[in-house]
Scaffold this motif. Structure first.
Motif, PDB file in Angstrom:
ATOM      1  N   GLY A 181      -8.417   6.990   6.757  1.00 22.88           N
ATOM      2  CA  GLY A 181      -8.733   5.578   6.604  1.00 22.88           C
ATOM      3  C   GLY A 181      -9.385   5.229   5.277  1.00 22.88           C
ATOM      4  N   LYS A 182      -9.337   6.145   4.316  1.00 20.22           N
ATOM      5  CA  LYS A 182      -9.964   5.891   3.016  1.00 20.22           C
ATOM      6  C   LYS A 182      -9.032   5.144   2.072  1.00 20.22           C
ATOM      7  CE  LYS A 182     -13.115   9.781   3.220  1.00 20.22           C
ATOM      8  NZ  LYS A 182     -13.357  11.160   2.828  1.00 20.22           N
ATOM      9  N   ILE A 183      -7.793   5.070   2.451  1.00 23.34           N
ATOM     10  CA  ILE A 183      -6.821   4.343   1.621  1.00 23.34           C
ATOM     11  C   ILE A 183      -5.869   3.623   2.577  1.00 23.34           C
ATOM     12  CG2 ILE A 183      -5.081   6.167   1.382  1.00 23.34           C
ATOM     13  CD1 ILE A 183      -5.034   5.572  -1.603  1.00 23.34           C
ATOM     14  N   THR A 184      -5.582   2.384   2.289  1.00 24.02           N
ATOM     15  CA  THR A 184      -4.701   1.637   3.191  1.00 24.02           C
ATOM     16  C   THR A 184      -3.449   1.144   2.469  1.00 24.02           C
ATOM     17  OG1 THR A 184      -6.079  -0.279   2.723  1.00 24.02           O
ATOM     18  CG2 THR A 184      -6.445   0.826   4.832  1.00 24.02           C
ATOM     19  N   ASP A 185      -3.496   1.163   1.132  1.00 23.98           N
ATOM     20  CA  ASP A 185      -2.360   0.637   0.364  1.00 23.98           C
ATOM     21  C   ASP A 185      -1.111   1.490   0.541  1.00 23.98           C
ATOM     22  OD1 ASP A 185      -4.184  -1.122  -0.486  1.00 23.98           O
ATOM     23  OD2 ASP A 185      -4.377  -0.345  -2.526  1.00 23.98           O
ATOM     24  N   GLU A 186       0.014   0.826   0.462  1.00 23.90           N
ATOM     25  CA  GLU A 186       1.294   1.512   0.483  1.00 23.90           C
ATOM     26  C   GLU A 186       1.597   1.949  -0.949  1.00 23.90           C
ATOM     27  OE1 GLU A 186       3.046   2.209   3.085  1.00 23.90           O
ATOM     28  OE2 GLU A 186       4.918   2.874   2.180  1.00 23.90           O
TER      29      GLU A 186
END
Lengths: 313, 95
Positions: free
Chosen positions: A92-97
């Motif tokens: 959950g530390k990065i959400t970008d595609e």
């Protein structure tokens, strides 16, 4: 189907000011492929023309994150980057595609980088590998590679009284990648930009590894006028020297069938590297090349028929 | 050589911190032939733009706006691929 008008609104990832030669095919391929990403990209590069000319210190032409480690490991480097991204995403530390794409020349893909490419494809990383095939080690001075076509004059297969350029047939890398059983494999040509865009779109959209093999003329190594680059790729497609096809989950579809298949001579006679083939002593060679092109083309059509039959069952 | 930076002046690891800064490097002086755009003859098909290796065709709002001579290397692909009978792009000798 996208129009060029729509595509022109997509921001460029490759900035001008790179030092690829005038009329080079590789940056055309890069620009056309990256337009289909539809998300920020992280780029890896194998050593080669593209890598050295776009990253001459203290400049870079890449408006995206970029990694280059060595000649043989573009796929391995990008595998690591992609794995780290997947881990951060799970935490959950990065959400970008983010999309991951590697570029390599034929030297960095067919020859030196083949093991790392094979490994990355087998492990199933969610990445796109794009090979720009110019048919020799152009960056270091036109040495032959396993992608060099039969009969081509290079500095390590020089034409002389002993032999007429490269003797063997080139390796069919696209077929090798199909044998990996990955979700998407395609052969592309910048001359057919719409076909290329649709394939790149699919390659980026697919979950898992995808491989694109692009023809990218080198005016220096092929010895043609720099303005003729796109015409060269068009001829390569129309002579079936470079057929355009895709394999989606192993199902082959030929995406472009020339209405009138041109003889391969049309392609050969436009380039200085094949000039010696037209001398009387090398007469049989052109026939040999034509026979091999025909055989590969027929095989491809047979594969397509087989895929259609399997789909109908 | 005096304008070269010392190791203390450059980012750690020699990192390039500005993405796409090659735009500051002008490759326009490589040219021996120069493309000229004839605006009246142009139908804005953007064939020149899609095939340009140097991102040197300026397009705004889906329309061809001119040539970026700072970076154009004069390869001639744009003029070669211009589909108009009366070419909207043609090459002249660089002065």
């Amino acid at each position: 189907m996208a129009t060029l008008k729509e595509l022109s609104r997509v921001p460029e990832v490759l900035a001008p000011g790179h030092r690829m030669c005038a009329g080079c095919g590789a940056p055309i391929v890069v620009r056309q492929v990256l337009r289909a990403a539809k998300a920020p990209v992280a780029v890896a590069n194998a050593t080669g023309c593209l890598e050295v000319s776009t990253t001459i210190y203290p400049y870079t032409s890449w408006k995206s994150p970029f990694i280059h480690v060595a000649f043989e490991n573009a796929s391995a480097s990008l595998s690591g980057v992609e794995a780290a991204y997947q881990s951060l995403k799970r935490q959950g530390k990065i959400t970008d595609e983010i999309k991951f794409v590697a570029f390599g020349g034929d030297g960095g893909t067919y020859d030196i980088g083949l093991q790392s490419l094979s490994g990355a494809m087998e492990r199933g990383h969610d990445m796109v590998y794009v090979c720009y095939d110019n048919g020799a080690y152009m960056n270091t001075g036109i040495q032959r590679s396993s992608a060099t076509p039969m009969g081509a004059d290079t500095t390590t297969t020089p034409v002389g009284s002993v032999r007429p350029g490269k003797l063997g047939w080139r390796k069919n890398l696209t077929k090798i990648m199909m044998a990996h059983g990955i979700p998407y494999v395609a052969q592309i040509s910048p001359s057919h930009w719409n076909d290329l865009y649709q394939k790149a779109e699919k390659a980026f959209a697919v979950k898992g590894p995808a491989f694109l093999n692009a023809i990218a003329p080198c005016p220096r190594g092929w010895r043609h006028d720099s303005a003729e680059t796109v015409q060269m790729t068009k001829l390569a497609v129309d002579t079936c020297f470079w057929p355009l096809f895709e394999a989606v989950d192993g199902k082959v579809r030929v995406t472009y069938k020339p209405r009138q298949k041109k003889p391969v001579v049309e392609f050969l006679k436009t380039q200085g590297r094949f000039r010696h083939l037209f001398r009387p002593e090398n007469e049989g060679l052109i026939e040999q090349i034509q026979a091999e092109v025909d055989r590969e083309w027929e095989e491809l059509l047979a594969l397509e028929r087989l895929s259609q039959e399997q789909a109908a069952e | 050589m005096t304008n070269l930076k010392g190791y203390k002046d450059i980012p750690i690891g020699g990192m390039i911190t500005e993405a796409g800064n090659s735009e500051k490097y002008k490759t326009g002086d490589w040219r021996s032939l120069k493309p000229i755009w004839n605006e009246e003859g142009c139908v804005h098909c953007l064939m020149c733009w899609v095939f340009c290796p140097d991102t040197a065709i300026i397009v705004e709002d889906g329309k061809m706006k001119g040539i970026n001579y700072d970076h154009c290397k004069g390869c001639g692909i744009c003029a070669r691929e211009c589909p108009r009978k009366e070419k909207a792009l043609y090459m002249v000798k660089e002065e």
